[in-house]
Design a protein around this motif. Structure first.
Motif, PDB file in Angstrom:
ATOM      1  N   PRO A   8       0.766  -1.334  -0.023  1.00 21.19           N
ATOM      2  CA  PRO A   8      -0.021   0.013  -0.044  1.00 21.19           C
ATOM      3  C   PRO A   8       0.920   1.191   0.074  1.00 21.19           C
ATOM      4  CG  PRO A   8      -0.554  -1.393   1.866  1.00 21.19           C
ATOM      5  CD  PRO A   8       0.785  -1.972   1.287  1.00 21.19           C
ATOM      6  N   ALA A   9       0.251   2.239  -0.551  1.00 17.17           N
ATOM      7  CA  ALA A   9       0.933   3.728  -0.579  1.00 17.17           C
ATOM      8  C   ALA A   9       2.465   3.628  -0.885  1.00 17.17           C
ATOM      9  CB  ALA A   9       1.188   4.078   0.864  1.00 17.17           C
ATOM     10  N   ARG A  15       4.919   6.410  -1.135  1.00 17.17           N
ATOM     11  CA  ARG A  15       5.688   6.668   0.187  1.00 17.17           C
ATOM     12  C   ARG A  15       6.811   5.735   0.441  1.00 17.17           C
ATOM     13  NH1 ARG A  15       1.596   8.737   4.336  1.00 17.17           N
ATOM     14  NH2 ARG A  15       3.187   9.480   5.581  1.00 17.17           N
ATOM     15  N   ARG A  16       6.366   4.301   0.190  1.00 14.68           N
ATOM     16  CA  ARG A  16       7.092   3.379   0.533  1.00 14.68           C
ATOM     17  C   ARG A  16       8.447   3.421  -0.166  1.00 14.68           C
ATOM     18  NH1 ARG A  16       6.444   0.954   5.166  1.00 14.68           N
ATOM     19  NH2 ARG A  16       4.389  -0.055   5.552  1.00 14.68           N
ATOM     20  N   GLN A  35      11.358   4.695   1.378  1.00 20.51           N
ATOM     21  CA  GLN A  35      11.617   4.239   2.902  1.00 20.51           C
ATOM     22  C   GLN A  35      12.875   3.306   2.716  1.00 20.51           C
ATOM     23  OE1 GLN A  35       7.812   2.916   4.397  1.00 20.51           O
ATOM     24  NE2 GLN A  35       7.850   4.604   5.714  1.00 20.51           N
TER      25      GLN A  35
END
Lengths: 326, 369
Positions: B163-164, B167-168, B171
């Motif tokens: 998910p997302a 943004r991941r 990371q």
């Protein structure tokens, strides 16, 4: 609720979506998303000594860069030629004589202002320290990285070269080399310290590579088709960054001390280009006559710089490790 | 030397290697040895198998049987020395991988054959962001701009159910859970649309619920994209759910091959039977769990005959004297056991009369003693 779910270019049936739990909310991602540098800064701030150290170091750098420009007279000019005091004058706050005001005293013989000398000396001492360290980090990381990653014959040859260089009496080599390679030039002195400073670092980097090359992520990178050079430089080297940074800060401090020593024994930078080392050299003959301020202030500048760099390196090591938690 | 290097049981009917367009991977007589201080370990000792385009095959066996080394040999990721691919051919999509240059092989790795490793916790580089690592794989094998690579990486993460992904992608691995990291590994593996996916124990390090999700994910994507799958595992439950064909390995050799139904429901080789009986089942509640007695043979002191002979409940003199070849047992199956040699048909018949699970009492007591 007939939303179409397309994965890998194919529409999935509702049963498959259910099965894969694709639309499950992801709680982790909501938590926080500071970027790597924000996190590093946060970790660095917790290290009080490191913050103080880097503040001091940065002010010394600022003094080195700006000081000679801002000072109202050149260090070669005799500032108070109208008052001839051959024996030198102590700092005003010690002697109580505020005419003229002297922050760090005045040298004997040529009557130079010690404060101006120390400020001018900062620039070259720092440039030599940082420049030589950059050279030795690049050499050491490359030699150590190749030796550790490839192992075998490459490792053997490179490490035997390092062993034989380490067996030489380095200080004398540096003295002789300083004499032959344009004596008195700060640039050649920087090159010499860089060219001999990487030996210990290459051993450190090699040992780190020896263990890191066995890591799964190296195999995974090879399985993706990454070339050896790229694995060394992009995948393994960043993992060795924190020990390298610590070693490099120590090296900056070491080179500043080494430069001071080489200048002190008279093989370093020319006397008309002040470094903290050769200011100390000049002071030697006059310490017995009570000119302590001539030796004390450049010496104190060295100590302060080395200490602040070491504290900063300590903080950087903790801050730059992405595995470290807040 | 010459006699040992003969291919084991390549039936004469096989087409010439690499010619059959339906076969994506054709491994022939692969032998990978490790020359270490105490001698030579024959980690893979004459392995043959084929995977069809879009097919799914599992290599099964206990630790140290050579299944991971087989996978690494296909990728040519064996460190040489101490390793050595002593003989064999690995035909992939019309080429023998063992004859490619290192730079050609780099194009195959990641681009045409992708691999997922066992440990998602350590297979991602801790100092590079997830996006950097996927984008690197994309840029190595596709002519794309940085922005396109980013889009491909984001889509790859979305495809594997992260998910997302926007943004991941920024990371770092330590910010992800184990299941998420394995999804990232799968996304990286599939980002270049490989023709073959090698999954080396992809779920061993994950907990059971995540295991099932990851297996389902691999299976769905594999089916939809037509990627062939080589699954390496010791978990027969995983095998049953995921693949079509099974190759059972023991001590560097193939013991039995067949479809998943054939091998799991009606194993022919005593070793496969032992493996299956060692699975706890509801039907045998209250009874002591069956184990295969003994341990894997020391690689430096392999039995002269059948490698499984010291642990086999069915063994007799013949097994000690000579190693059996891989017998074709019909229906596309094969088994490396003397019981399938026509000369020992009587012995086989006797076992069959006593029933499938029959263990000769003499052999059983001897092994427990």
């Amino acid at each position: 609720m007939a939303e179409r779910v397309i994965r890998a270019g194919v529409e999935l049936t509702p049963a498959e979506v259910e099965e894969l739990e694709l639309e499950r909310p992801d709680y982790e991602v909501q938590l926080e998303s500071l970027n790597q540098w924000q996190l590093a800064w946060r970790r660095f701030k917790r290290h009080r000594l490191a913050v103080v150290g880097s503040a001091i170091f940065l002010s010394i750098v600022a003094v080195g860069v700006l000081g000679p420009v801002l000072l109202h007279y050149d260090f070669r000019v005799i500032p108070h030629a109208n008052q001839i005091v051959y024996a030198g004058r102590a700092p005003s706050w010690v002697s109580g004589n505020w005419d003229p005001p002297l922050l760090m005293g005045e040298t004997a013989r040529l009557q130079r202002d010690v404060f101006t000398l120390v400020v001018n000396g900062a620039r070259l001492s720092l440039v030599i320290g940082v420049g030589a360290t950059i050279i030795s980090v690049i050499l050491g990381a490359l030699v150590g990285g190749f030796a550790g990653y490839f192992g075998g014959a490459v490792d053997w040859v490179l490490m035997r070269i390092v062993d034989s260089l380490l067996s030489l009496p380095l200080l004398f080599i540096i003295l002789v080399a300083a004499q032959f390679l344009g004596s008195g030039s700060w640039f050649s002195l920087m090159l010499i310290f860089g060219a001999f400073g990487w030996l210990g670092l290459s051993r450190l980097v090699r040992s780190l590579f020896l263990s890191l090359r066995e890591e799964d992520f190296v195999d995974a990178a090879r399985a993706v088709g990454v070339s050896d050079i790229r694995i060394i430089l992009r995948h393994i080297l960043p993992n060795t960054l924190s020990p390298i940074i610590v070693a490099a800060t120590l090296s900056v401090a070491g080179v500043i001390i080494g430069e001071a020593f080489v200048s002190f024994v008279g093989f370093g930078v020319e006397l008309n280009q002040p470094t903290w080392g050769n200011i100390l050299t000049n002071s030697l003959d006059f310490i017995q006559q009570g000119n302590w301020w001539w030796a004390f202030f450049p010496g104190f500048a060295i100590v302060l710089t080395v200490l602040s760099i070491n504290f900063m390196g300590d903080g950087l090591r903790d801050a730059l490790d992405p595995r470290a938690r807040i | 030397m010459t006699t040992r290097l003969q291919p084991d049981a390549a039936p004469a009917s096989l087409p010439a290697p690499g010619r059959d367009p339906e076969v994506i991977l054709d491994v022939r007589d692969l032998r990978t040895y490790f020359h270490v201080m105490d001698g030579t370990v024959r980690a893979v000792d004459g392995v043959d198998f084929r995977i069809k385009r879009g097919g799914r095959l599992a290599l099964v066996g206990e630790s140290g049987c050579g299944k991971s080394v087989t996978a690494l040999s296909i990728m040519r990721l064996i460190d040489q020395p101490p390793g050595e691919i002593a003989s064999g051919e690995i035909w992939f999509d019309g080429r023998d991988l063992l004859s490619l240059s290192e730079s050609e092989m780099r194009q195959v790795r990641g681009g045409e054959i992708a691999m997922i490793f066992q440990e998602p916790m350590t297979s991602l580089n801790p100092v590079l962001s997830v996006g950097d690592q996927i984008m690197e794989a994309v840029k190595l094998h596709q002519e794309v701009s940085a922005k396109e690579a980013r889009d491909i990486a984001t889509q790859a993460l979305r495809d594997v159910g992260v998910p997302a992904p926007e943004r991941r992608i920024t990371q770092y691995p330590h910010e992800l859970s184990g299941g998420m990291r394995q999804r990232v590994m799968i996304a990286m593996a599939l980002s270049c649309r490989p023709k073959l996916l090698i999954a080396d124990e992809p779920t061993t390090a994950l907990d059971v619920t995540i295991q099932r999700q990851i297996l389902e994910l691999i299976k769905v994507i594999q089916e939809r994209t037509g990627t062939a799958l080589l699954l390496i595992t010791h978990d027969l439950g995983v095998v049953a759910e995921t693949v079509d064909e099974v190759v059972v390995m023991y001590a560097g050799k193939i013991m039995e091959t067949g479809t998943v139904d054939q091998v799991l429901l009606e194993p022919r080789h005593p070793y496969s039977r032992g493996l299956l009986q060692s699975i706890p089942s509801r039907g045998r509640r209250g009874q002591p769990l069956h184990v295969i007695k003994g341990v894997v043979p020391n690689p430096f002191r392999m039995p002269a005959g059948c490698k499984f002979e010291p642990r086999c409940p069915y063994r007799w003199d013949q097994c000690k004297a000579e190693e059996p070849r891989l017998y074709d047992t019909g229906g596309g199956r094969s088994s490396r056991c003397w019981l399938y040699d026509p000369r020992f048909r009587d012995r086989m018949r006797r076992y069959e009369l006593e029933g499938k699970d029959y263990v000769p009492p003499a052999a059983a007591t001897e092994l427990t003693a």
